[in-house]
Scaffold this motif. Structure first.
Motif, PDB file in Angstrom:
ATOM      1  N   ILE A 200     -19.324  -1.977  35.669  1.00  0.00           N
ATOM      2  CA  ILE A 200     -20.768  -2.142  35.549  1.00  0.00           C
ATOM      3  C   ILE A 200     -21.135  -2.621  34.142  1.00  0.00           C
ATOM      4  N   TYR A 201     -20.380  -2.165  33.141  1.00  0.00           N
ATOM      5  CA  TYR A 201     -20.566  -2.635  31.764  1.00  0.00           C
ATOM      6  C   TYR A 201     -20.190  -4.117  31.704  1.00  0.00           C
ATOM      7  N   SER A 202     -19.083  -4.476  32.336  1.00  0.00           N
ATOM      8  CA  SER A 202     -18.628  -5.864  32.322  1.00  0.00           C
ATOM      9  C   SER A 202     -19.637  -6.791  32.986  1.00  0.00           C
ATOM     10  N   LEU A 203     -20.269  -6.336  34.052  1.00  0.00           N
ATOM     11  CA  LEU A 203     -21.279  -7.160  34.721  1.00  0.00           C
ATOM     12  C   LEU A 203     -22.414  -7.511  33.761  1.00  0.00           C
ATOM     13  N   ALA A 204     -22.892  -6.507  33.036  1.00  0.00           N
ATOM     14  CA  ALA A 204     -23.964  -6.768  32.070  1.00  0.00           C
ATOM     15  C   ALA A 204     -23.495  -7.766  31.011  1.00  0.00           C
ATOM     16  N   MET A 205     -22.256  -7.619  30.554  1.00  0.00           N
ATOM     17  CA  MET A 205     -21.716  -8.543  29.556  1.00  0.00           C
ATOM     18  C   MET A 205     -21.596  -9.955  30.123  1.00  0.00           C
ATOM     19  N   PHE A 206     -21.165 -10.074  31.367  1.00  0.00           N
ATOM     20  CA  PHE A 206     -21.032 -11.395  31.990  1.00  0.00           C
ATOM     21  C   PHE A 206     -22.384 -12.090  32.095  1.00  0.00           C
ATOM     22  N   PHE A 207     -23.394 -11.343  32.537  1.00  0.00           N
ATOM     23  CA  PHE A 207     -24.728 -11.930  32.656  1.00  0.00           C
ATOM     24  C   PHE A 207     -25.249 -12.372  31.288  1.00  0.00           C
ATOM     25  N   CYS A 208     -25.042 -11.534  30.271  1.00  0.00           N
ATOM     26  CA  CYS A 208     -25.510 -11.890  28.923  1.00  0.00           C
ATOM     27  C   CYS A 208     -24.782 -13.125  28.402  1.00  0.00           C
ATOM     28  N   ALA A 209     -23.470 -13.162  28.604  1.00  0.00           N
ATOM     29  CA  ALA A 209     -22.689 -14.307  28.134  1.00  0.00           C
ATOM     30  C   ALA A 209     -23.142 -15.591  28.812  1.00  0.00           C
ATOM     31  N   MET A 210     -23.354 -15.534  30.113  1.00  0.00           N
ATOM     32  CA  MET A 210     -23.768 -16.734  30.835  1.00  0.00           C
ATOM     33  C   MET A 210     -25.198 -17.137  30.488  1.00  0.00           C
ATOM     34  N   ARG A 211     -26.036 -16.170  30.187  1.00  0.00           N
ATOM     35  CA  ARG A 211     -27.397 -16.505  29.758  1.00  0.00           C
ATOM     36  C   ARG A 211     -27.345 -17.277  28.437  1.00  0.00           C
ATOM     37  N   LEU A 212     -26.470 -16.841  27.533  1.00  0.00           N
ATOM     38  CA  LEU A 212     -26.324 -17.514  26.244  1.00  0.00           C
ATOM     39  C   LEU A 212     -25.693 -18.901  26.406  1.00  0.00           C
ATOM     40  N   LEU A 213     -24.844 -19.045  27.418  1.00  0.00           N
ATOM     41  CA  LEU A 213     -24.116 -20.301  27.618  1.00  0.00           C
ATOM     42  C   LEU A 213     -24.793 -21.221  28.633  1.00  0.00           C
ATOM     43  N   ARG A 214     -25.980 -20.873  29.088  1.00  0.00           N
ATOM     44  CA  ARG A 214     -26.582 -21.600  30.204  1.00  0.00           C
ATOM     45  C   ARG A 214     -26.870 -23.062  29.881  1.00  0.00           C
ATOM     46  N   SER A 215     -27.032 -23.396  28.592  1.00  0.00           N
ATOM     47  CA  SER A 215     -27.307 -24.782  28.226  1.00  0.00           C
ATOM     48  C   SER A 215     -26.032 -25.601  28.043  1.00  0.00           C
ATOM     49  N   ALA A 216     -24.892 -24.948  28.037  1.00  0.00           N
ATOM     50  CA  ALA A 216     -23.624 -25.657  27.859  1.00  0.00           C
ATOM     51  C   ALA A 216     -23.214 -26.360  29.142  1.00  0.00           C
ATOM     52  N   ARG A 217     -22.414 -27.380  29.001  1.00  0.00           N
ATOM     53  CA  ARG A 217     -21.901 -28.074  30.177  1.00  0.00           C
ATOM     54  C   ARG A 217     -20.937 -27.162  30.930  1.00  0.00           C
ATOM     55  N   PRO A 218     -21.011 -27.151  32.271  1.00  0.00           N
ATOM     56  CA  PRO A 218     -20.126 -26.282  33.065  1.00  0.00           C
ATOM     57  C   PRO A 218     -18.655 -26.432  32.706  1.00  0.00           C
ATOM     58  N   PHE A 219     -18.221 -27.669  32.420  1.00  0.00           N
ATOM     59  CA  PHE A 219     -16.811 -27.892  32.096  1.00  0.00           C
ATOM     60  C   PHE A 219     -16.384 -27.047  30.908  1.00  0.00           C
ATOM     61  N   PHE A 220     -17.212 -27.002  29.872  1.00  0.00           N
ATOM     62  CA  PHE A 220     -16.855 -26.275  28.658  1.00  0.00           C
ATOM     63  C   PHE A 220     -16.868 -24.765  28.894  1.00  0.00           C
ATOM     64  N   VAL A 221     -17.807 -24.295  29.715  1.00  0.00           N
ATOM     65  CA  VAL A 221     -17.858 -22.864  30.015  1.00  0.00           C
ATOM     66  C   VAL A 221     -16.623 -22.456  30.820  1.00  0.00           C
ATOM     67  N   ILE A 222     -16.268 -23.271  31.809  1.00  0.00           N
ATOM     68  CA  ILE A 222     -15.080 -22.973  32.614  1.00  0.00           C
ATOM     69  C   ILE A 222     -13.822 -23.034  31.758  1.00  0.00           C
ATOM     70  N   PHE A 223     -13.751 -24.027  30.871  1.00  0.00           N
ATOM     71  CA  PHE A 223     -12.600 -24.138  29.968  1.00  0.00           C
ATOM     72  C   PHE A 223     -12.502 -22.907  29.066  1.00  0.00           C
ATOM     73  N   PHE A 224     -13.636 -22.468  28.530  1.00  0.00           N
ATOM     74  CA  PHE A 224     -13.668 -21.287  27.665  1.00  0.00           C
ATOM     75  C   PHE A 224     -13.194 -20.049  28.431  1.00  0.00           C
ATOM     76  N   ALA A 225     -13.717 -19.849  29.642  1.00  0.00           N
ATOM     77  CA  ALA A 225     -13.344 -18.679  30.432  1.00  0.00           C
ATOM     78  C   ALA A 225     -11.868 -18.725  30.823  1.00  0.00           C
ATOM     79  N   THR A 226     -11.371 -19.916  31.138  1.00  0.00           N
ATOM     80  CA  THR A 226      -9.957 -20.061  31.499  1.00  0.00           C
ATOM     81  C   THR A 226      -9.060 -19.779  30.303  1.00  0.00           C
TER      82      THR A 226
END
Length: 351
Positions: free
Chosen positions: A135-161
């Motif tokens: 449940i802590y991780s879910l909150a962190m994931f949402f926050c991270a994606m909110r901060l990264l929402r303007s980034a191109r999907p490719f870069f976000v996927i590359f970062f997560a990978t």
């Protein structure tokens, strides 16, 4: 700015989502019960131990993938609603149930492999206790994606990978689990259209869907039991295989009204996630004291009780002074008008 598009899906076509959640929580409860029984009886229950090992590559990936499917609304919506629904909401239940779990472990002798002390209470903000890390991780994931929402999907996927392949083992659960699991939430966010298309294809061509799932699950079994899954890249592929097979099969089952039990469990999944530990442990200890020696039978009974009991508990405490266990009070809300009830809901929805 990169934008997300999630297909508009009629409610009748997404029953499989709750079914997938139900499958996930049952697998989670079963795994924890299995290893609890192992610690108690001195050997790993052969049947459930095998199932737990088989499901490990896709159990939590499926959960986080599904959690990301409808995240777009929160990621691009009002900030106040986001903070309330994805931070305060999760924080309330995380802190509440962390205190409950740790308190019970301190007060009631449990005979586990580790000692629980008041230090664990102090560590709640930085080191999640037991299964509550999710449940802590879910909150962190949402926050991270909110901060990264303007980034191109490719870069976000590359970062997560890249995080995934780092194989972090710092000893800090939040850091290690974030690096290991974030990729699945990201793929749920950006791959929602493809996931729904897979589910629709399976409904339209059930025989092909079942055949594909059989191949995927057979491949998963071969890789898991040959221990090739220990290779990080192969583990990632097996996460895709298992999650894809699960989505395909539950979609087919839901389309034929065969997934009602899983759907029912899925609709109550967070109740179960938060509180299954108590009936699970109590049932396991009671069965062992009664002289039951079959580890698989103990696991089956304890898992069943641990899944059902939290749902009953929720029904019993609703509209009572204990309502706060599963319903966030208005005093812990930022946006809800007074008098509106907001129950615990799972990751994709928030409240």
């Amino acid at each position: 700015m990169a934008t997300l598009e999630t297909p508009s899906v009629p409610k009748s076509r997404i029953d499989w989502i709750d079914a997938a959640k139900g499958l996930t929580i049952i697998l989670v409860v079963m795994e924890h019960t299995t290893f609890g029984v192992q610690n108690a009886v001195g050997y790993l229950p052969p049947i459930f131990g095998t199932i737990a090992e088989f499901a490990k590559p896709f159990r939590m990936p499926l959960f986080f993938l599904v959690a990301g499917l409808f995240a777009w609304k929160a990621l691009y919506g009002d900030l106040r609603k986001f903070v309330d629904g994805k931070i305060v909401h999760f924080a309330y239940f995380y802190v509440l149930w962390s205190v409950i779990q740790i308190g019970l472990k301190i007060v009631v002798p449990h005979g586990g492999p580790w000692t629980v002390t008041y230090v664990d209470l102090l560590m709640i903000p930085v080191q999640p206790f037991a299964v509550l890390w999710f449940i802590y991780s879910l909150a962190m994931f949402f926050c991270a994606m909110r901060l990264l929402r303007s980034a191109r999907p490719f870069f976000v996927i590359f970062f997560a990978t890249a995080l995934y392949f780092l194989r972090l083992d710092t000893g800090w659960m939040l850091i290690d689990e974030f690096a290991w699991r974030f990729i699945w939430f990201v793929l749920g966010v950006y791959g929602a259209k493809q996931v729904f298309e897979l589910a629709d294809w399976a409904r339209a061509w059930p025989a092909k869907g079942i055949a594909l799932s059989a191949v995927l699950l057979a491949s998963l079994a071969a890789v898991v039991f040959s221990h090739l899954v220990d290779i990080r890249g192969i583990e990632l592929l097996m996460g895709f295989a298992g999650a894809g097979a699960a989505i395909t099969l539950v979609s087919i089952a839901a389309s034929r009204n065969l997934a009602a039990p899983l759907t029912f469990v899925g609709k109550h999944s967070l109740f179960i996630f938060l509180s299954f530990f108590l009936p699970m442990a109590a049932t396991r200890m009671a069965l062992i004291k009664l002289g039951l020696e079959n580890g698989d039978l103990i696991t089956f009974i304890a898992t069943t009780v641990a899944v059902i009991t939290p749902i009953i508990a929720y029904r019993l405490v609703t509209n009572t002074p204990l309502d706060f266990l599963f319903t966030r009070p208005d005093m812990f809300r930022l946006t809800a008008p007074s008098g509106v009830r907001h129950k615990v809901v799972m990751a994709a929805g928030g409240d």
